[in-house]
Design an enzyme around this catalytic site. Structure first.
Site, PDB file in Angstrom:
ATOM      1  N   GLU A  78     -13.520 -25.908   4.578  1.00  0.00           N
ATOM      2  CA  GLU A  78     -13.782 -27.228   3.981  1.00  0.00           C
ATOM      3  C   GLU A  78     -15.183 -27.285   3.355  1.00  0.00           C
ATOM      4  OE1 GLU A  78     -10.782 -29.756   6.902  1.00  0.00           O
ATOM      5  OE2 GLU A  78     -12.930 -30.147   7.000  1.00  0.00           O
TER       6      GLU A  78
ATOM      7  N   LYS B  76     -15.630 -41.870   3.698  1.00  0.00           N
ATOM      8  CA  LYS B  76     -14.446 -42.190   2.895  1.00  0.00           C
ATOM      9  C   LYS B  76     -14.630 -43.474   2.066  1.00  0.00           C
ATOM     10  CE  LYS B  76     -11.205 -39.915   6.054  1.00  0.00           C
ATOM     11  NZ  LYS B  76      -9.901 -40.028   6.748  1.00  0.00           N
TER      12      LYS B  76
ATOM     13  N   HIS C 216     -14.199 -38.417   7.750  1.00  0.00           N
ATOM     14  CA  HIS C 216     -13.428 -37.218   8.097  1.00  0.00           C
ATOM     15  C   HIS C 216     -14.395 -36.190   8.652  1.00  0.00           C
ATOM     16  CE1 HIS C 216     -10.879 -33.644   7.784  1.00  0.00           C
ATOM     17  NE2 HIS C 216     -11.957 -33.051   7.287  1.00  0.00           N
TER      18      HIS C 216
ATOM     19  N   ARG D 199     -15.949 -44.868  14.019  1.00  0.00           N
ATOM     20  CA  ARG D 199     -14.659 -45.517  13.746  1.00  0.00           C
ATOM     21  C   ARG D 199     -14.495 -46.815  14.527  1.00  0.00           C
ATOM     22  NH1 ARG D 199     -11.740 -39.683  13.551  1.00  0.00           N
ATOM     23  NH2 ARG D 199     -11.660 -39.394  11.288  1.00  0.00           N
TER      24      ARG D 199
ATOM     25  N   ASN E 186     -10.188 -44.955   7.774  1.00  0.00           N
ATOM     26  CA  ASN E 186     -10.948 -44.753   9.016  1.00  0.00           C
ATOM     27  C   ASN E 186     -12.361 -44.209   8.799  1.00  0.00           C
ATOM     28  OD1 ASN E 186     -10.187 -42.180   8.374  1.00  0.00           O
ATOM     29  ND2 ASN E 186      -9.370 -41.650  10.373  1.00  0.00           N
TER      30      ASN E 186
ATOM     31  N   TYR F 102      -6.242 -32.031   1.461  1.00  0.00           N
ATOM     32  CA  TYR F 102      -5.392 -32.435   2.594  1.00  0.00           C
ATOM     33  C   TYR F 102      -4.023 -31.739   2.579  1.00  0.00           C
ATOM     34  CZ  TYR F 102      -8.466 -36.163   4.321  1.00  0.00           C
ATOM     35  OH  TYR F 102      -9.501 -36.871   4.901  1.00  0.00           O
TER      36      TYR F 102
ATOM     37  N   ARG G 132     -17.179 -34.888  15.966  1.00  0.00           N
ATOM     38  CA  ARG G 132     -15.927 -35.548  16.339  1.00  0.00           C
ATOM     39  C   ARG G 132     -16.163 -36.628  17.405  1.00  0.00           C
ATOM     40  NH1 ARG G 132     -11.709 -33.436  13.957  1.00  0.00           N
ATOM     41  NH2 ARG G 132     -10.144 -33.975  15.518  1.00  0.00           N
TER      42      ARG G 132
ATOM     43  N   THR H 130      -9.198 -40.822  15.741  1.00  0.00           N
ATOM     44  CA  THR H 130      -8.676 -41.063  14.379  1.00  0.00           C
ATOM     45  C   THR H 130      -8.269 -42.520  14.186  1.00  0.00           C
ATOM     46  OG1 THR H 130      -7.836 -38.799  14.350  1.00  0.00           O
ATOM     47  CG2 THR H 130      -6.902 -40.310  12.724  1.00  0.00           C
TER      48      THR H 130
ATOM     49  N   PHE I 207       2.515 -39.930   5.525  1.00  0.00           N
ATOM     50  CA  PHE I 207       1.377 -40.684   4.984  1.00  0.00           C
ATOM     51  C   PHE I 207       0.588 -39.909   3.927  1.00  0.00           C
ATOM     52  CE2 PHE I 207       0.025 -38.655   9.002  1.00  0.00           C
ATOM     53  CZ  PHE I 207      -1.035 -37.864   8.551  1.00  0.00           C
TER      54      PHE I 207
HETATM   55  P1  CMP Z   1      -8.759 -37.334   8.713  1.00  0.00           P
HETATM   56  O1  CMP Z   1      -9.601 -36.897   9.862  1.00  0.00           O
HETATM   57  O2  CMP Z   1      -9.414 -37.446   7.396  1.00  0.00           O
HETATM   58  O3  CMP Z   1      -7.524 -36.315   8.587  1.00  0.00           O
HETATM   59  C1  CMP Z   1      -6.267 -36.705   8.088  1.00  0.00           C
HETATM   60  C2  CMP Z   1      -6.181 -38.167   7.847  1.00  0.00           C
HETATM   61  O4  CMP Z   1      -4.892 -38.677   7.731  1.00  0.00           O
HETATM   62  C3  CMP Z   1      -6.761 -38.905   9.042  1.00  0.00           C
HETATM   63  O5  CMP Z   1      -8.148 -38.740   9.085  1.00  0.00           O
HETATM   64  C4  CMP Z   1      -6.268 -40.309   8.795  1.00  0.00           C
HETATM   65  O6  CMP Z   1      -7.154 -41.062   7.984  1.00  0.00           O
HETATM   66  C5  CMP Z   1      -4.995 -40.048   8.023  1.00  0.00           C
HETATM   67  N1  CMP Z   1      -3.859 -40.479   8.826  1.00  0.00           N
HETATM   68  C6  CMP Z   1      -3.477 -39.998  10.022  1.00  0.00           C
HETATM   69  N2  CMP Z   1      -2.398 -40.670  10.470  1.00  0.00           N
HETATM   70  C7  CMP Z   1      -2.100 -41.597   9.537  1.00  0.00           C
HETATM   71  C8  CMP Z   1      -1.105 -42.585   9.431  1.00  0.00           C
HETATM   72  N3  CMP Z   1      -0.187 -42.748  10.371  1.00  0.00           N
HETATM   73  N4  CMP Z   1      -1.115 -43.360   8.330  1.00  0.00           N
HETATM   74  C9  CMP Z   1      -2.060 -43.184   7.356  1.00  0.00           C
HETATM   75  N5  CMP Z   1      -3.027 -42.239   7.406  1.00  0.00           N
HETATM   76  C10 CMP Z   1      -3.060 -41.464   8.489  1.00  0.00           C
END
Ligand code: CMP
Length: 140
Positions: free
Chosen positions: A128, A11, A117, A104, A114, A51, A87, A93, A59
């Site tokens: 995907e 990212k 993905h 992470r 983070n 997404y 994972r 996450t 968010f």
């Molecule tokens: P990802 O695995 O890319 O899938 C969805 C993304 O949403 C997740 O990683 C986070 O980066 C993001 N995400 C999840 N929860 C929140 C949150 N509370 N605020 C901002 N981003 C979020």
């Protein structure tokens, strides 16, 4: 266990900090092969479509803006049980919950920023991968 493929995205927070190589080393050290990879800059529309499943979440707007804010590296990782293994290597996450030594835990800045993905299941991995790569780009 079967050989699987999974979609990974490095990212903007990580590409901005020049962490692509360090993150790729974690994948390779875990036995995941990078069988396709490209650096691209997503538009808001492309990030939003990727997404879409999160469109109702509070968010969502912030997530799309972040993903379109700087280049990302999209990749296909291959290996035994690659979806679960990736994972594991990524960690939880929210970096506050991520196990020591995971991507992470080592690199993520926040739950939003983070660093990586990874697909969460075989059907989403197939969707995907097809979103970013054609069959001709997957060389094994
Ligand atoms: P990802 O695995 O890319 O899938 C969805 C993304 O949403 C997740 O990683 C986070 O980066 C993001 N995400 C999840 N929860 C929140 C949150 N509370 N605020 C901002 N981003 C979020």
């Amino acid at each position: 266990m079967a050989i699987e493929r999974t979609l990974s995205i490095i990212k903007p927070d990580a590409t901005n900090r020049n962490l692509t190589g360090k993150i790729n080393a974690k994948f390779e050290d875990a036995g995941l092969r990078i069988v396709a990879q490209k650096r691209i800059k997503l538009s808001m529309e492309q990030a939003g479509k990727f997404y879409e499943v999160h469109a109702a979440r509070p968010f969502y707007g912030e997530l799309c803006e972040f993903m379109a804010s700087a280049p990302v590296v999209v990749q296909v990782l291959e290996g035994e049980g690659a979806i679960a293994k990736n994972r594991e290597v990524m960690g939880a996450t929210n970096p506050k919950d991520a196990a020591a030594g995971t991507i992470r835990a080592d690199f993520a800045l926040s739950v939003g920023e983070n660093s990586v993905h990874g697909s969460d299941a075989p059907d989403t991995a197939a969707q995907e991968i097809a979103y970013f790569f054609s069959g001709l780009e997957l060389v094994g």
